[in-house]
Design an enzyme around this catalytic site. Sequence first.
Site, PDB file in Angstrom:
ATOM      1  N   SER A 117       0.527  -1.212  -0.040  1.00 15.11           N
ATOM      2  CA  SER A 117       0.086   0.099   0.017  1.00 15.11           C
ATOM      3  C   SER A 117       0.854   1.166   0.098  1.00 15.11           C
ATOM      4  CB  SER A 117      -0.879  -0.120   1.232  1.00 15.11           C
ATOM      5  OG  SER A 117      -0.186   0.220   2.377  1.00 15.11           O
TER       6      SER A 117
ATOM      7  N   TYR B 111      -3.867   0.084   3.647  1.00  9.20           N
ATOM      8  CA  TYR B 111      -4.850  -1.039   3.225  1.00  9.20           C
ATOM      9  C   TYR B 111      -5.466  -1.722   4.767  1.00  9.20           C
ATOM     10  CZ  TYR B 111      -3.156  -1.678  -1.316  1.00  9.20           C
ATOM     11  OH  TYR B 111      -2.905  -2.020  -2.767  1.00  9.20           O
ATOM     12  N   GLY B 112      -4.776  -1.212   6.054  1.00 13.58           N
ATOM     13  CA  GLY B 112      -5.036  -1.814   7.052  1.00 13.58           C
ATOM     14  C   GLY B 112      -6.472  -1.464   7.768  1.00 13.58           C
TER      15      GLY B 112
ATOM     16  N   CYS C   4       2.959  -7.231   1.732  1.00 12.36           N
ATOM     17  CA  CYS C   4       1.643  -6.628   2.666  1.00 12.36           C
ATOM     18  C   CYS C   4       1.189  -7.677   3.443  1.00 12.36           C
ATOM     19  CB  CYS C   4       1.012  -5.575   2.054  1.00 12.36           C
ATOM     20  SG  CYS C   4      -0.339  -4.916   3.141  1.00 12.36           S
TER      21      CYS C   4
ATOM     22  N   THR D  24      -1.435  -7.314   5.309  1.00 14.18           N
ATOM     23  CA  THR D  24      -2.997  -7.490   5.115  1.00 14.18           C
ATOM     24  C   THR D  24      -3.469  -7.873   3.827  1.00 14.18           C
ATOM     25  OG1 THR D  24      -2.927  -5.489   6.756  1.00 14.18           O
ATOM     26  CG2 THR D  24      -4.728  -5.532   5.194  1.00 14.18           C
TER      27      THR D  24
ATOM     28  N   CYS E  99       3.390  -6.540  10.112  1.00 18.70           N
ATOM     29  CA  CYS E  99       3.118  -5.589   9.151  1.00 18.70           C
ATOM     30  C   CYS E  99       4.540  -5.198   8.342  1.00 18.70           C
ATOM     31  CB  CYS E  99       2.489  -4.253   9.516  1.00 18.70           C
ATOM     32  SG  CYS E  99       2.109  -2.995   8.335  1.00 18.70           S
ATOM     33  N   THR E 100       4.828  -5.285   7.251  1.00 21.10           N
ATOM     34  CA  THR E 100       6.087  -4.841   6.720  1.00 21.10           C
ATOM     35  C   THR E 100       6.434  -3.389   7.225  1.00 21.10           C
ATOM     36  OG1 THR E 100       4.980  -4.433   4.456  1.00 21.10           O
ATOM     37  CG2 THR E 100       5.972  -6.478   4.864  1.00 21.10           C
TER      38      THR E 100
END
Length: 270
Positions: A14, A45-46, A76, A78, A187-188
Site C-alpha cells: 500500500s 490497507y489496514g 503486505c 494485510t 506488518c512490513t
Amino acid sequence: MPDTQRPVIGVFDSGLGGLSVLGALAEICPAADLIYAADTAYVPYGNKSSEQIRVRVLAMGQALIKEGCTALVVACNTATAEAIEALRGEHPSIPIVGVEPGIKPAALNTETGKIAVLATAATAKSQRLADLIGRHAPHKTVHVIPCHGWATEVEALNLDAPSIVQDINSQLLPLIEQGVDQVVLGCTHYDFLAPTLNQIIGGRAQLVGVADAVARQACKVAGTENLTGTGHISLMSTMNPVYLPHALTALGLAALLRKTTAPPQTISAN
C-alpha cells in the site's frame, strides 16, 4: 520497462512498508531486476474492508504484470491475508509470494512460550492469522495487538511518533514484563520501527521479521538465484512517485537508489 528476456520481480504494498522486502531482495539477489510499486493513492490497507483490499490487490498485480513482471511479491501482511488467493486465481501462471507474520519462527524460538504479534486491524482479525497461530503455536500463549495508526506514521516517516511510543508502553511493555520473549512484526511497515521498539523493549524480547525469508523464496520461484550482472530497480506508485527516493533515504535504504536507472514513475492501477 525492464528487459522482459530476464525475470522481473514485482513487489507491491500500500505504501512504504514493502521497501523492507525490496531491500532484502536487492541484497539476497543483487542481479535480479525489480519493480517496486506503492499504492499510495489508497494507503493504508489496514483500515480498509476485505472487498476494498481485494480490489486493490488485483489492480496492483495486473498493473505490474503489464509492466513486464514475471513474478510478484505481495509485500503486505494485510493484502496477503485478505486477497493473495484471489490474485493467484487471476494469474495461475505467475509465481506469487506473500508475506505472513513470523509465527512459526517465533514459536520455535520462544523460551517462555509467550509471543506478541503486532498487526494492523485487518490482519489482527483475519482468519489467515488465526490459522497460522493454530498451526504453528497451538500450545503457546499468543497476544495479538492491533496497532492502529502505526503504518500511517511510518508513511509520514514519523518512526518514533508519540502515538507509537504510547502504544508500546501501554500495550506491549506489560506483556514483556509478563514474559513475552518474541515480538512478531505483523506488518512490513513495522520493520522500520525496529530501532524504536528495541530501544523501549531493552533487549528483553526478540523482534521477528520475515523480509529475508520472503526475499529468498521470491528469488527461488522467480528463477533469479543464479543470475549474473547487476539488476536494476524501477520505482513506481499510484500517487506522488517522487516521494519514494526521499523515503528510501529516510528509511536507511539510500543504497538502492544507485540501482535505479530512471526517475520514479506513476503506475496506472484501476
